[in-house]
Enzyme design. Structure first.
Site, mmCIF file in Angstrom:
data_model
loop_
_atom_site.group_PDB
_atom_site.id
_atom_site.type_symbol
_atom_site.label_atom_id
_atom_site.label_comp_id
_atom_site.label_asym_id
_atom_site.label_seq_id
_atom_site.Cartn_x
_atom_site.Cartn_y
_atom_site.Cartn_z
ATOM 1 N N LYS A 55 -4.254 -1.327 7.117
ATOM 2 C CA LYS A 55 -4.723 0.006 7.526
ATOM 3 C C LYS A 55 -6.231 -0.017 7.806
ATOM 4 O O LYS A 55 -6.702 0.554 8.790
ATOM 5 C CB LYS A 55 -4.371 1.037 6.444
ATOM 6 C CG LYS A 55 -2.861 1.299 6.351
ATOM 7 C CD LYS A 55 -2.435 2.081 5.095
ATOM 8 C CE LYS A 55 -0.895 2.201 5.055
ATOM 9 N NZ LYS A 55 -0.394 2.821 3.810
ATOM 10 N N GLN A 99 -2.778 4.725 -1.888
ATOM 11 C CA GLN A 99 -1.664 3.819 -1.587
ATOM 12 C C GLN A 99 -0.539 3.989 -2.604
ATOM 13 O O GLN A 99 -0.769 3.906 -3.808
ATOM 14 C CB GLN A 99 -2.162 2.359 -1.569
ATOM 15 C CG GLN A 99 -1.084 1.358 -1.198
ATOM 16 C CD GLN A 99 -0.541 1.539 0.215
ATOM 17 O OE1 GLN A 99 -1.278 1.839 1.151
ATOM 18 N NE2 GLN A 99 0.768 1.390 0.383
ATOM 19 N N ASP A 122 -2.545 11.382 5.024
ATOM 20 C CA ASP A 122 -1.306 10.640 4.793
ATOM 21 C C ASP A 122 -0.137 11.609 4.533
ATOM 22 O O ASP A 122 1.006 11.191 4.402
ATOM 23 C CB ASP A 122 -1.499 9.703 3.583
ATOM 24 C CG ASP A 122 -0.512 8.543 3.577
ATOM 25 O OD1 ASP A 122 -0.046 8.156 4.672
ATOM 26 O OD2 ASP A 122 -0.206 8.022 2.493
#
Lengths: 284, 284
Positions: A55, A99, A122
């Site tokens: 990412k 994450q 996200d």
């Protein structure tokens, strides 16, 4: 027998990222700073380390700054929430990625919900989930949103179609079902307690597999011509769908790798740029 | 032909409300005040006026105070949000009900989300919705939660069953599907764009009708022995299910009235008492 047409996630993702890069450059020209994504990683699980690195590499390539925030495996929920709250309040950070998964002793939901909705690029907060469900403005969960972009790129209109989502996680199965429902699909959510999954899958025009079990969905389960999206990624580049079998039944099929994965990252970048513009209250 | 067993919502609701009344009395004994529900009603739609009156009457009967807050039809979103925020900050109010629907010019979602999560005893905020979806602590949407109580009272375990929810509203269809999913049902959400609804309904072990169209679900759509929950209420005491037809096919069936409606109000009362205890930080 005709072969399924592959859905090329790499191409779809590239289009999204190139547009995001243009907007990121505009943002930098107007504000003097790049859009900035904070990447929070708890512990050193090798897969998670790889995902975060991918990412951050993509960010760098497309003109987005990333600020890496590694945390020790032993951190408490309170400490993690406090660190994320600090990033939420930091005006130089436009987007925050925590994450998944975090270690078991941490309350992941509390950590997710410490992300300011305006920086939830996200799409993992409760508020973002409700926004997806209610068709409100907000950031979408990246993998489901990436899948919607794949469907759009291949002219698959979910309206009136029967979509079967296998898996009900908070960051994939559930938001996926809400996004498909918002686009007028009839949506069935299946999971480990589902009785006779093959028969249910056989009624699906669109199948999204998100179970995390290699080759779990068999070719013979599929309705001929179905659109099959494999959101799984298992060791050895194997998805949740038995690709070889599915190829002879499906109409459209995502490969693993090169299907869903790239679009997930592309949506993350796109949403980071959007967040930056919104926080500066300027339009792209 | 055997007849469906009726699911008696009046009895199930009475049990819930009698227990709530006991706890309300305990709350009053310990704090000197009754649990208090604020009922916000915008405009004077006759059905809404009736619903609010019924809810306030039930409160009075079971030892819960209600504070009625009527608002003119012409109120703006900002004014309504501001009034609800005031109630959210008022320590003498434990629960807030905003009667649905509000006039079209008002942003109902913004108004719902002005309710503090701790006072959202009707389970309508984005935060409550996400809590239902993620199996977190929070207040549930009253009608879906009432339906779960009906299922429990009649020993219907949703686990592994196929539940078909007809309707996808933010306060009924969507939270219903999340609650059924949390109890391990396989859940299909249908709506006006669903193709061949009768065939889908025929595969359902549990059917929840929430469409708002009189006698929309026909008896011949049902799998023999299915559990049929009618969450509709249309003029003239008519539900969304053709009751006479369904009675000869279903295994369990809610009547209208006397099925889902009473349990909705019962859950509202129960959650108001729970909210009062939580805000006083004492246990029942």
């Amino acid at each position: 027998m005709s072969e399924a047409r592959p859905m090329n996630g790499i191409e779809v993702a590239r289009d999204i990222m190139e547009r995001a890069a243009e907007r990121a450059a505009q943002f930098e020209a107007r504000t003097g700073a790049k859009p900035c994504l904070a990447t929070v990683l708890v512990g050193d699980d090798p897969a998670s380390v790889t995902y975060v690195r991918m990412k951050r590499n993509r960010c760098a390539k497309y003109g987005i700054e990333s600020r890496h925030v590694p945390m020790p495996e032993t951190i408490t929920t309170e400490e993690l929430v406090s660190a994320i709250t600090e990033l939420s309040n930091d005006p130089s950070v436009h987007g925050i990625l925590l994450q998944h998964p975090v270690p078991h002793h941490i309350d992941e939901r509390a950590a997710f919900d410490a992300i300011a909705a305006t920086k939830d690029v996200d799409g993992v907060t409760s508020q973002s989930f409700a926004a997806m469900a209610f068709g409100r403005d907000g950031f979408a969960s990246c993998t489901p949103a990436g899948i919607m972009r794949l469907l759009d790129a291949y002219d698959v209109d979910p309206r009136g179609k029967h979509a079967v989502v296998i898996g009900r996680s908070a960051i994939l199965g559930k938001p996926m079902s809400m996004l498909l429902l918002a686009r007028d699909a009839t949506v069935t959510v299946c999971h480990s307690k589902t009785a006779d999954l093959p028969s249910l899958v056989r009624t699906a025009d669109i199948v999204v597999a998100a179970v995390g079990k290699p080759e779990f969905v068999r070719g013979e389960w599929l309705k001929p011509g179905a659109v099959v999206v494999d959101a799984g990624y298992n060791e050895g580049n194997v998805g949740d769908v038995a690709f070889g079998e599915a190829r002879t039944r499906a109409g459209l099929l995502t490969p693993v790798p090169g299907g869903v994965g790239p679009t997930t990252i592309a949506v993350l970048l796109e949403q980071t740029v959007t967040a930056a513009f919104r926080q500066q209250q300027i339009s792209a």
